[in-house]
Structure formats: structure tokens, C-alpha cells
Design an enzyme around this catalytic site. Sequence first.
Site, PDB file in Angstrom:
ATOM      1  N   TYR A  10      41.451  21.605 -74.661  1.00  0.00           N
ATOM      2  CA  TYR A  10      40.657  22.849 -74.721  1.00  0.00           C
ATOM      3  C   TYR A  10      41.496  24.023 -75.216  1.00  0.00           C
ATOM      4  O   TYR A  10      41.067  24.796 -76.075  1.00  0.00           O
ATOM      5  CB  TYR A  10      40.063  23.151 -73.329  1.00  0.00           C
ATOM      6  CG  TYR A  10      38.615  22.746 -73.241  1.00  0.00           C
ATOM      7  CD1 TYR A  10      38.257  21.409 -73.217  1.00  0.00           C
ATOM      8  CD2 TYR A  10      37.603  23.697 -73.200  1.00  0.00           C
ATOM      9  CE1 TYR A  10      36.937  21.026 -73.159  1.00  0.00           C
ATOM     10  CE2 TYR A  10      36.265  23.318 -73.142  1.00  0.00           C
ATOM     11  CZ  TYR A  10      35.950  21.986 -73.121  1.00  0.00           C
ATOM     12  OH  TYR A  10      34.629  21.612 -73.077  1.00  0.00           O
ATOM     13  N   CYS A  22      31.182  18.217 -64.189  1.00  0.00           N
ATOM     14  CA  CYS A  22      30.681  16.993 -64.839  1.00  0.00           C
ATOM     15  C   CYS A  22      31.741  15.917 -65.073  1.00  0.00           C
ATOM     16  O   CYS A  22      31.507  14.750 -64.772  1.00  0.00           O
ATOM     17  CB  CYS A  22      30.077  17.301 -66.211  1.00  0.00           C
ATOM     18  SG  CYS A  22      29.491  18.955 -66.449  1.00  0.00           S
ATOM     19  N   ASP A  70      26.076  29.656 -67.221  1.00  0.00           N
ATOM     20  CA  ASP A  70      25.629  29.737 -65.824  1.00  0.00           C
ATOM     21  C   ASP A  70      25.619  31.160 -65.268  1.00  0.00           C
ATOM     22  O   ASP A  70      24.903  31.426 -64.302  1.00  0.00           O
ATOM     23  CB  ASP A  70      26.516  28.863 -64.925  1.00  0.00           C
ATOM     24  CG  ASP A  70      26.262  27.377 -65.104  1.00  0.00           C
ATOM     25  OD1 ASP A  70      25.505  27.017 -66.030  1.00  0.00           O
ATOM     26  OD2 ASP A  70      26.827  26.581 -64.339  1.00  0.00           O
ATOM     27  N   HIS A  89      15.038  -6.749 -77.470  1.00  0.00           N
ATOM     28  CA  HIS A  89      14.977  -7.688 -76.367  1.00  0.00           C
ATOM     29  C   HIS A  89      16.261  -8.488 -76.239  1.00  0.00           C
ATOM     30  O   HIS A  89      16.816  -8.894 -77.253  1.00  0.00           O
ATOM     31  CB  HIS A  89      13.789  -8.641 -76.597  1.00  0.00           C
ATOM     32  CG  HIS A  89      13.541  -9.563 -75.461  1.00  0.00           C
ATOM     33  ND1 HIS A  89      13.011  -9.142 -74.274  1.00  0.00           N
ATOM     34  CD2 HIS A  89      13.784 -10.894 -75.333  1.00  0.00           C
ATOM     35  CE1 HIS A  89      12.923 -10.183 -73.454  1.00  0.00           C
ATOM     36  NE2 HIS A  89      13.387 -11.240 -74.080  1.00  0.00           N
ATOM     37  N   GLY A 105      30.733  27.382 -72.447  1.00  0.00           N
ATOM     38  CA  GLY A 105      30.082  28.363 -73.322  1.00  0.00           C
ATOM     39  C   GLY A 105      31.081  29.274 -74.010  1.00  0.00           C
ATOM     40  O   GLY A 105      30.986  29.529 -75.216  1.00  0.00           O
ATOM     41  N   GLU A 107      24.412  13.469 -55.914  1.00  0.00           N
ATOM     42  CA  GLU A 107      25.485  12.786 -56.656  1.00  0.00           C
ATOM     43  C   GLU A 107      26.681  12.498 -55.746  1.00  0.00           C
ATOM     44  O   GLU A 107      27.238  11.393 -55.750  1.00  0.00           O
ATOM     45  CB  GLU A 107      25.918  13.630 -57.862  1.00  0.00           C
ATOM     46  CG  GLU A 107      24.883  13.624 -58.978  1.00  0.00           C
ATOM     47  CD  GLU A 107      25.289  14.414 -60.217  1.00  0.00           C
ATOM     48  OE1 GLU A 107      24.650  14.238 -61.262  1.00  0.00           O
ATOM     49  OE2 GLU A 107      26.239  15.219 -60.151  1.00  0.00           O
ATOM     50  N   ARG A 137      16.779  20.653 -46.426  1.00  0.00           N
ATOM     51  CA  ARG A 137      15.831  21.544 -45.738  1.00  0.00           C
ATOM     52  C   ARG A 137      14.363  21.239 -46.053  1.00  0.00           C
ATOM     53  O   ARG A 137      13.476  21.611 -45.303  1.00  0.00           O
ATOM     54  CB  ARG A 137      16.141  22.993 -46.089  1.00  0.00           C
ATOM     55  CG  ARG A 137      15.908  23.371 -47.544  1.00  0.00           C
ATOM     56  CD  ARG A 137      16.236  24.836 -47.776  1.00  0.00           C
ATOM     57  NE  ARG A 137      16.106  25.210 -49.185  1.00  0.00           N
ATOM     58  CZ  ARG A 137      16.385  26.420 -49.645  1.00  0.00           C
ATOM     59  NH1 ARG A 137      16.827  27.358 -48.837  1.00  0.00           N
ATOM     60  NH2 ARG A 137      16.242  26.680 -50.927  1.00  0.00           N
ATOM     61  N   TYR A 166      21.071  18.267 -57.402  1.00  0.00           N
ATOM     62  CA  TYR A 166      21.967  17.421 -58.202  1.00  0.00           C
ATOM     63  C   TYR A 166      23.271  17.090 -57.453  1.00  0.00           C
ATOM     64  O   TYR A 166      23.658  15.934 -57.314  1.00  0.00           O
ATOM     65  CB  TYR A 166      22.404  18.165 -59.462  1.00  0.00           C
ATOM     66  CG  TYR A 166      21.430  18.248 -60.594  1.00  0.00           C
ATOM     67  CD1 TYR A 166      21.483  17.332 -61.643  1.00  0.00           C
ATOM     68  CD2 TYR A 166      20.503  19.275 -60.660  1.00  0.00           C
ATOM     69  CE1 TYR A 166      20.631  17.438 -62.726  1.00  0.00           C
ATOM     70  CE2 TYR A 166      19.637  19.382 -61.736  1.00  0.00           C
ATOM     71  CZ  TYR A 166      19.702  18.464 -62.771  1.00  0.00           C
ATOM     72  OH  TYR A 166      18.861  18.575 -63.835  1.00  0.00           O
ATOM     73  N   GLY A 215      19.757  19.066 -51.348  1.00  0.00           N
ATOM     74  CA  GLY A 215      18.979  17.952 -51.884  1.00  0.00           C
ATOM     75  C   GLY A 215      18.877  18.037 -53.390  1.00  0.00           C
ATOM     76  O   GLY A 215      17.980  17.457 -53.998  1.00  0.00           O
ATOM     77  N   THR A 244      34.006  24.976 -65.276  1.00  0.00           N
ATOM     78  CA  THR A 244      33.447  24.102 -64.239  1.00  0.00           C
ATOM     79  C   THR A 244      33.315  22.669 -64.724  1.00  0.00           C
ATOM     80  O   THR A 244      33.746  21.732 -64.060  1.00  0.00           O
ATOM     81  CB  THR A 244      32.058  24.628 -63.808  1.00  0.00           C
ATOM     82  OG1 THR A 244      32.216  25.947 -63.303  1.00  0.00           O
ATOM     83  CG2 THR A 244      31.450  23.750 -62.735  1.00  0.00           C
ATOM     84  N   CYS A 245      32.714  22.474 -65.883  1.00  0.00           N
ATOM     85  CA  CYS A 245      32.399  21.113 -66.338  1.00  0.00           C
ATOM     86  C   CYS A 245      33.647  20.243 -66.431  1.00  0.00           C
ATOM     87  O   CYS A 245      33.691  19.142 -65.910  1.00  0.00           O
ATOM     88  CB  CYS A 245      31.670  21.159 -67.679  1.00  0.00           C
ATOM     89  SG  CYS A 245      31.303  19.520 -68.296  1.00  0.00           S
ATOM     90  N   LYS A 294      33.488  14.554 -61.888  1.00  0.00           N
ATOM     91  CA  LYS A 294      32.385  13.918 -61.147  1.00  0.00           C
ATOM     92  C   LYS A 294      32.078  12.548 -61.736  1.00  0.00           C
ATOM     93  O   LYS A 294      31.972  11.561 -61.023  1.00  0.00           O
ATOM     94  CB  LYS A 294      31.160  14.842 -61.203  1.00  0.00           C
ATOM     95  CG  LYS A 294      29.915  14.398 -60.467  1.00  0.00           C
ATOM     96  CD  LYS A 294      28.966  13.533 -61.252  1.00  0.00           C
ATOM     97  CE  LYS A 294      28.517  14.045 -62.570  1.00  0.00           C
ATOM     98  NZ  LYS A 294      27.553  15.125 -62.569  1.00  0.00           N
TER      99      LYS A 294
END
Length: 465
Positions: A98, A47, A304, A437, A15, A183, A200, A179, A177, A41-42, A50
Site C-alpha cells: 500500500y 476484510c 465509511d 455440470h 478509499g 462472521e 437484541r 456481519y 447480529g 480497516t480492510c 478476517k
Amino acid sequence: MSTSYDLFVIGAGSGGVRAARIAASHGARVAIAEEDRFGGTCVIRGCVPKKLLVYASRFSDEFDDSAGFGWNPGQPAFDWPSLIAAKDKEIGRLEVIYRGVLESNGVKIFAERAVLAGANTVRLVRSGQTIMAGKILIATGGRPFVDKSLKGAEHVITSNEAFHLDALPESIVVAGGGYIAVEFASIFAGLGAKVTLVYRGEKILRGFDEDLREGLTEIFLKRGIAIVTKATISRVERIGGKRRVTLSNGTVMDASQVMMATGRTPNTAGLGLEDVGIVLASSGAIAVDDEAATSVPSIYAVGDVTDRVNLTPVAIREGHAFADRAFGPKGWSVHYENIPTGVFTTPEIGTVGLSETQARAKFNAIDIYKTSFRPMRNILAGRDQRTLMKLVVDAKTQRVAGLHVLGPDAAEIVQMAAIAMNMGATKGDFDRTMALHPSASEEFVTLRDKWMAPGAAAAVLPPRG
Ligand code: NDP
């Protein structure tokens, strides 16, 4: 010394970098401060690394499946340090990009921590410099949450550390439980670790469509991932090289690592927010309005740290929209409807719009169309894994309100479907679209029969004869 800018951004993640770059492109004098690596973080610990680990984890299936297509892959061997080194090299490359984007747009970079010292003042902690700014944008993101009352919290890792382990754990207990928990459970299992997921609640992925939750649970169990529900981790002890984990239900198990993936906390501590009068939400996040404005007129926040929709593309849009509104010729607002999202397990989940449960609560009547099938590739591969595709339709308007996939390439399919949904596509629009198809997503344009819960048909259909 005191310098002055039109905009000072705190935090060079998704951001913050987008806001700084766009504001500078509008001619604003912009500075940005980052205490850690550029990219946030990303890029650095989310992300991107990961997804690289996800790719790595999927080769085990590829090797297994290849035999059904005539290949003999021999005895493939995996080397964790090689993967981590390759991943680190790529993250290093992206970090340079970046920084480069900021520099080429004339944004002044301060590689140190910045805190608020007033409504228009920022203090750089290391150099002690004070900087004046017309507007300040807080984009400091979040960090993994670990319950401090957990006994033995010093022996657990979070996603931050998971990217830098010296060795692939032989076994790992993953708590959560959501994301990140599912992952990483999938990544470690794919790479050969014995994985136990401790959650939990009753069923993983709360908030997702029930069919996705149940479908992924079933596949995880088949893939050898143990799932313990209605339990939390109460204690972790270090015994030699192992961790001994005691669960709230009394179960005791040993594992090489324990990873907490129990949510994330907004990075608001020590920023001086209270001193300048910024109001926080009950979650501890910075409270903002639709235009990213905080309770202090010159200070804004995106991403975030505001704990709204914690996804990278959302933070980027929020940063971009803020910069355009504040410094561009034309303002706009972020559209939060139908945000597609993927869960990068194997197989993955792609989802956009309402779950069946949410749609039932919102509309008087809904139509459900769904199919579950073994993808063509899995037949020769001998893989007993089905793909699930589901459409949730508002019965009155026939608009598609939710679209869900559990299967290979789910994220790719759902990104494109989200465009149609944002255009207000109806079930008829889907039906009119020619199938491509053979593909998996052609199912979405060939679903003809409404799905009825077992037993419901007799009540709806007239008696025969
Ligand atoms: P989530 O909010 O998705 O999940 C947190 C999990 O931890 C939930 O299962 C929650 O249970 C459980 N939990 C929370 N507190 C406790 C506790 N005290 N004890 C035991 N369990 C607890 O958070 P994540 O950390 O997985 O991810 C954070 C956010 O990052 C996500 O919400 C998402 O927005 C983003 N993200 C997106 C990704 C993607 O787009 N692919 C990937 C990774 C993260 P319960 O369900 O009962 O609340």
C-alpha cells in the site's frame, strides 16, 4: 512552514489510497496523512485478516469431511499463535505494498495525524506543520462501536482486538447480529471455541432475505453455536481469568472473552470538522452529496466516514470516482444498484439485489424460485448441511431483482451473478444459459417451478378432474 498541494487526503485506507493514487496519476500534486498503519480497516483489521481467519476456521470441517473420502487425518491440532503470526506477516506485506503504491505514484506521505485547520488548510498534529491544499478529501473510515453505558465495558474486546488475542478463547460471547458478529461467531466456533451469540432482535442478519436468516440460524445451531435472541449484554465482570456476563433477560454466563460487534461509528471526532463548518448527518457521519462533496466546497469525503454503504469496494469506487471528477479528463459517478455482498460465515452467504420482502414492497407481483439441496460433497462427507439458492423476479418485467445463496462459495457465485443483474438479466436469460455440470450454481439456470407458499397452491391452481 507551509507547503501546498492540489489534493490532501486524510486517511490511507481503501478509499483514501485509491483517491490519492488516481489523482496523482492525473498529474495532481497529492499528499496523504495516516496516523495508524497504511491500508485502513480492510487491510489491517477487517476484510483481509478476517478472511485469513475464516480459511483457518474451515479446516476443522475439511478434516472431518475427509474421512468420507477415504482419508485418515489423524488427530489434527491447531495452534492460534502460529495462525496469528502468519496472518501478521501477510498484513505486514500488504501494508508495504500500500505504501509502495503511493510512493511510486509520487504521493507525499505523512505518517501522522492530520486535522482540518480551514477550508484549504490541514494541520499535522505531531510535527505542527501547516499544509495548504486546493481540495481536501476525508477518508478516515470508522471504528467499532461499544455502548459506553455498558457496565464493565473495559473487559470486552471488539474485532480490533480479536485479531491479536494471545490465545484462542475456550469460550466467547459475541454481541450483535450483523456481519461482524456472525462472521466471528463462525470463525471462533470453527477453531474450536464454545460460542454464544447474543442478539437484541428476533433473528440475526436484519435486512437480509428471510430464507438466508433462517437458514444460517439453523446451521449455526447445528454447528453448536448458541444463539440468544431478544437480549443484550447488561454487565461484564472480570472474575479471575474469566468474564461473567449478565444479559438483559437475567441470564448469567461465564466466558473466556466477550466480543462486542454492535456496529461501527464514523471516525469524525477531533478532526476539526465543526470549526470549518462541515455538516454532519444525524448518524454523526459526514453528510455528502452524490459527488462526495461536503457542505464546504473544497472538502470532500468518501467511504465509511460518510456511513452510506460501508463496504471496501464501495469506498474504493467512491475514491476513484472523486479523483477522476476532480483531476481527470472525464468524470463519472458511482453506481449503487445491485451491490453484491458476502457474509463469510461457514457456510457463507452471498447476496445481491432485493430480498423477497423488499421486492414485495417494490413490485406489484413477484415470482420466487428457490431450491435447497445437499451439495454433492456433503453426501460422502456425511455432513447434514444444505445449500439454499433463491431468485426473486419482478413478475411484470421478468427481471431478476434479487439473487441469494447460502452455501459453499456463495460469495464467488454471487459476484458473477451480479454482472448479469446489472445488465438487466431476466429469468428467461437465466433459463437460456446452459448449465455447467456438475456444479452448485447450475441450479440458477435450471430452476423451473415458481415457489409457492404452503397452502397457496390450492388457491392458484384450478381444481383437478
Ligand atoms: P452491522 O450494522 O452489520 O450490525 C450491527 C449489529 O449490532 C446489528 O445486529 C445491530 O442490531 C446490533 N446492535 C447495534 N447497536 C446495538 C446495541 N446498542 N446493543 C445491542 N446490539 C446492537 O455492523 P457490524 O459491526 O457487524 O459491521 C459494520 C459494517 O461493516 C457492516 O454493516 C458492513 O457494511 C461492514 N462489514 C462488511 C463485511 C463483509 O462485507 N463481509 C464484514 C464486516 C463488516 P439490529 O440488527 O437490531 O440493528
